[in-house]
Motif scaffolding. Structure first.
Motif, PDB file in Angstrom:
ATOM      1  N   ALA A  31       0.821  -1.207   0.000  1.00  0.00           N
ATOM      2  CA  ALA A  31       0.000   0.000   0.000  1.00  0.00           C
ATOM      3  C   ALA A  31       0.853   1.253   0.000  1.00  0.00           C
ATOM      4  O   ALA A  31       1.950   1.272   0.577  1.00  0.00           O
ATOM      5  N   THR A  32       0.340   2.297  -0.642  1.00  0.00           N
ATOM      6  CA  THR A  32       0.811   3.640  -0.324  1.00  0.00           C
ATOM      7  C   THR A  32       0.100   4.042   0.956  1.00  0.00           C
ATOM      8  O   THR A  32      -1.048   3.662   1.189  1.00  0.00           O
ATOM      9  N   SER A  33       0.781   4.812   1.804  1.00  0.00           N
ATOM     10  CA  SER A  33       0.239   5.113   3.126  1.00  0.00           C
ATOM     11  C   SER A  33      -0.297   6.530   3.202  1.00  0.00           C
ATOM     12  O   SER A  33       0.297   7.466   2.660  1.00  0.00           O
ATOM     13  N   ALA A  34      -1.396   6.691   3.941  1.00  0.00           N
ATOM     14  CA  ALA A  34      -1.985   8.018   4.133  1.00  0.00           C
ATOM     15  C   ALA A  34      -1.105   8.917   4.996  1.00  0.00           C
ATOM     16  O   ALA A  34      -1.346  10.122   5.055  1.00  0.00           O
ATOM     17  N   ARG A  35      -0.079   8.370   5.653  1.00  0.00           N
ATOM     18  CA  ARG A  35       0.866   9.214   6.386  1.00  0.00           C
ATOM     19  C   ARG A  35       2.022   9.658   5.493  1.00  0.00           C
ATOM     20  O   ARG A  35       2.883  10.431   5.917  1.00  0.00           O
ATOM     21  N   GLY A  36       2.054   9.171   4.260  1.00  0.00           N
ATOM     22  CA  GLY A  36       3.197   9.392   3.392  1.00  0.00           C
ATOM     23  C   GLY A  36       3.129  10.704   2.627  1.00  0.00           C
ATOM     24  O   GLY A  36       2.142  10.981   1.931  1.00  0.00           O
ATOM     25  N   TRP A  37       4.162  11.515   2.718  1.00  0.00           N
ATOM     26  CA  TRP A  37       4.213  12.782   1.979  1.00  0.00           C
ATOM     27  C   TRP A  37       4.336  12.544   0.475  1.00  0.00           C
ATOM     28  O   TRP A  37       3.721  13.259  -0.311  1.00  0.00           O
ATOM     29  N   MET A  38       5.079  11.514   0.060  1.00  0.00           N
ATOM     30  CA  MET A  38       5.149  11.208  -1.371  1.00  0.00           C
ATOM     31  C   MET A  38       3.835  10.608  -1.842  1.00  0.00           C
ATOM     32  O   MET A  38       3.392  10.859  -2.975  1.00  0.00           O
ATOM     33  N   SER A  39       3.177   9.841  -0.990  1.00  0.00           N
ATOM     34  CA  SER A  39       1.865   9.283  -1.328  1.00  0.00           C
ATOM     35  C   SER A  39       0.882  10.403  -1.655  1.00  0.00           C
ATOM     36  O   SER A  39       0.156  10.356  -2.658  1.00  0.00           O
ATOM     37  N   TRP A  40       0.853  11.428  -0.812  1.00  0.00           N
ATOM     38  CA  TRP A  40      -0.068  12.541  -1.034  1.00  0.00           C
ATOM     39  C   TRP A  40       0.342  13.376  -2.241  1.00  0.00           C
ATOM     40  O   TRP A  40      -0.516  13.883  -2.978  1.00  0.00           O
ATOM     41  N   ALA A  41       1.649  13.528  -2.476  1.00  0.00           N
ATOM     42  CA  ALA A  41       2.086  14.266  -3.665  1.00  0.00           C
ATOM     43  C   ALA A  41       1.596  13.574  -4.930  1.00  0.00           C
ATOM     44  O   ALA A  41       1.167  14.225  -5.888  1.00  0.00           O
ATOM     45  N   GLU A  42       1.639  12.245  -4.948  1.00  0.00           N
ATOM     46  CA  GLU A  42       1.125  11.500  -6.095  1.00  0.00           C
ATOM     47  C   GLU A  42      -0.371  11.728  -6.261  1.00  0.00           C
ATOM     48  O   GLU A  42      -0.858  11.989  -7.366  1.00  0.00           O
ATOM     49  N   VAL A  43      -1.117  11.621  -5.164  1.00  0.00           N
ATOM     50  CA  VAL A  43      -2.567  11.789  -5.220  1.00  0.00           C
ATOM     51  C   VAL A  43      -2.937  13.196  -5.696  1.00  0.00           C
ATOM     52  O   VAL A  43      -3.745  13.366  -6.618  1.00  0.00           O
ATOM     53  N   LEU A  44      -2.347  14.203  -5.080  1.00  0.00           N
ATOM     54  CA  LEU A  44      -2.743  15.582  -5.343  1.00  0.00           C
ATOM     55  C   LEU A  44      -2.228  16.100  -6.675  1.00  0.00           C
ATOM     56  O   LEU A  44      -2.671  17.157  -7.145  1.00  0.00           O
ATOM     57  N   SER A  45      -1.292  15.372  -7.293  1.00  0.00           N
ATOM     58  CA  SER A  45      -0.871  15.710  -8.655  1.00  0.00           C
ATOM     59  C   SER A  45      -1.802  15.091  -9.684  1.00  0.00           C
ATOM     60  O   SER A  45      -1.538  15.181 -10.882  1.00  0.00           O
ATOM     61  N   HIS A  46      -2.862  14.429  -9.215  1.00  0.00           N
ATOM     62  CA  HIS A  46      -3.836  13.761 -10.080  1.00  0.00           C
ATOM     63  C   HIS A  46      -3.182  12.637 -10.883  1.00  0.00           C
ATOM     64  O   HIS A  46      -3.541  12.364 -12.027  1.00  0.00           O
ATOM     65  N   GLY A  47      -2.197  11.978 -10.238  1.00  0.00           N
ATOM     66  CA  GLY A  47      -1.562  10.828 -10.871  1.00  0.00           C
ATOM     67  C   GLY A  47      -0.445  11.173 -11.820  1.00  0.00           C
ATOM     68  O   GLY A  47       0.128  10.283 -12.451  1.00  0.00           O
ATOM     69  N   ARG A  48      -0.085  12.460 -11.933  1.00  0.00           N
ATOM     70  CA  ARG A  48       0.960  12.849 -12.876  1.00  0.00           C
ATOM     71  C   ARG A  48       2.357  12.642 -12.317  1.00  0.00           C
ATOM     72  O   ARG A  48       3.339  12.659 -13.055  1.00  0.00           O
ATOM     73  N   LEU A  49       2.475  12.490 -11.002  1.00  0.00           N
ATOM     74  CA  LEU A  49       3.743  12.152 -10.371  1.00  0.00           C
ATOM     75  C   LEU A  49       3.659  10.724  -9.872  1.00  0.00           C
ATOM     76  O   LEU A  49       2.601  10.272  -9.431  1.00  0.00           O
ATOM     77  N   SER A  50       4.771  10.015  -9.905  1.00  0.00           N
ATOM     78  CA  SER A  50       4.734   8.617  -9.497  1.00  0.00           C
ATOM     79  C   SER A  50       6.074   8.173  -8.935  1.00  0.00           C
ATOM     80  O   SER A  50       7.126   8.444  -9.513  1.00  0.00           O
ATOM     81  N   CYS A  51       6.010   7.521  -7.780  1.00  0.00           N
ATOM     82  CA  CYS A  51       7.152   6.832  -7.186  1.00  0.00           C
ATOM     83  C   CYS A  51       6.798   5.346  -7.173  1.00  0.00           C
ATOM     84  O   CYS A  51       6.274   4.828  -6.189  1.00  0.00           O
ATOM     85  N   PRO A  52       7.039   4.630  -8.276  1.00  0.00           N
ATOM     86  CA  PRO A  52       6.544   3.259  -8.399  1.00  0.00           C
ATOM     87  C   PRO A  52       7.264   2.270  -7.497  1.00  0.00           C
ATOM     88  O   PRO A  52       8.483   2.319  -7.339  1.00  0.00           O
TER      89      PRO A  52
END
Length: 389
Positions: A31-52
């Motif tokens: 899982a990506t975690s809701a405490r994760g700053w990179m997780s939120w950056a991915e979400v809030l970029s509307h999927g345009r950023l990704s740390c696979p």
């Protein structure tokens, strides 16, 4: 060295538990975690950023969390965080991570050294890590030493002064090296009204690490920051005829129902999305992504997208898994409106004939008012194997 634009979909992150905790893995899930700053950056970029990342139960010497011999992180990919490590241990891992394919890397190092090493040693090791990455042609974003609460760095102790000195040294280093930048996560994290530079109330679970609120705050800032460094990946356009075909379109959408109406939930509920999903075949890697629009609400404890392999020993892949405290309670989500895209890590389908299933899991605290969440552009499709050959 020439300055180049890194790919938005290949962002690596390197460091300590502050990095590792963007993802959670065990034998049956990733899982990506809701405490994760990179997780939120991915979400809030509307999927345009990704740390696979992808599920991997392997144990790599030198990569065991908190130096517990034989323990796995349960994932591989571009999250190169290992909890408990000092800067010198992170530096030793650089040659191995350079075997991976990425252009841009965000670097955290030195936070676990603050009470045992001199400021000069910490700054020098951070510079050595950055230099090795720059020499390999990577774009480097240095993270300052993250401020801690007084329960971890005593009021009036030397650690805060050391951190400020190291962080100023990093600014000077970045200014003198092409393709090196600073992202100041303290700008979103630190309460400037605090006499001791502590994090905002509720941003940390223990004075050191992120809660959901802290991860959201830093991730929001990071998503905006990266807008100026990486180009946009192509937007997701879901054509109705872009459907899975094993011969002509093996990476097509596995569901024909790509849109959904707003849903109203109360309490805790799992809402199955898009009905039947086509089974693309055993051993195929699949991922899911959908857009969500969430209003301000003071009772949210979890909003996650969950892709489930329904076979007997199937695993789950989760986007934005909720964060539990030691007593089993959940840390709250921000009481603010937000829009973004939830994307699961890729999931390898196990033997079996049952089609994968997709759920939106919503958790509200007891007694909270119902919430209306907008859902759109549901996309479930096969992806190329993320496993390095």
């Amino acid at each position: 060295m020439s300055v180049s634009l890194p790919r938005a979909g290949r962002i690596a992150i390197l460091g300590t538990s502050l990095v590792q905790q963007n993802h959670l893995g065990d034998a049956t899930s990733l899982a990506t975690s809701a405490r994760g700053w990179m997780s939120w950056a991915e979400v809030l970029s509307h999927g345009r950023l990704s740390c696979p990342v992808h599920h991997d139960p392997g144990v790599v010497p030198g990569w065991e969390p908190s130096n517990r011999e034989g323990v796995s992180r349960f994932f591989s990919g571009l999250n190169f965080g290992v909890s408990g490590q000092k800067a010198i241990e992170i530096e030793r891992r650089v040659p191995r991570l350079l075997e991976s394919d990425f252009d841009l890397i965000i670097v955290d190092a030195g936070t676990n050294d603050m009470m045992v090493e001199t400021r000069q040693t910490i700054a020098e090791t951070r510079a050595q890590i950055a230099s090795a990455l720059l020499e390999a042609g990577k774009t480097v974003i240095l993270l300052p030493i993250l401020a801690r609460g007084i329960q971890k760095w005593p009021a009036g102790g030397a650690e805060r002064a050391k951190a400020h000195w190291i962080n100023r040294h990093s600014i000077d280093f970045a200014a003198s090296h092409a393709n090196c930048h600073i992202f100041d996560w303290n700008a979103a994290w630190v309460d400037t009204d605090s006499d001791f530079g502590e994090p905002h109330a509720g941003y940390s679970n223990d004075g050191t690490h992120f809660s959901v609120l802290g991860g959201f705050a830093v991730g929001s800032l990071l998503a905006g920051y990266l807008e100026n460094i990486v180009p946009h990946a192509p937007d997701r356009v879901l054509s109705k005829d872009d459907r899975f075909d094993p011969v002509n379109n093996p990476l097509g959408n596995l569901t024909s129902k790509s849109s959904a109406r707003p849903m109203t939930e109360k309490g805790a509920a799992s809402h199955r999305l898009c009905g039947e999903i086509i089974h693309p075949g055993i051993g195929v890697w699949v991922e899911a992504i959908c857009d969500v629009e969430v209003p301000a609400h003071d009772g949210v404890s979890g909003i996650s997208l969950r892709l489930k392999d329904a076979s007997d020993d199937g695993q789950e892949a989760i986007a934005l898994a909720p964060f539990y405290a030691d007593d089993g309670s959940l840390f709250p989500f921000p009481n603010t409106s937000w829009r973004g895209a939830l994307r699961t890590p890729p999931l390898k389908l196990k033997p079996g004939a049952k089609a994968p299933e997709l759920y939106l899991d919503v958790i509200l605290r007891a007694g909270a008012m119902p919430i209306v969440i907008g859902i759109a552009r549901i996309d479930v499709r096969p992806v190329p194997s993320p496993v390095r050959a």
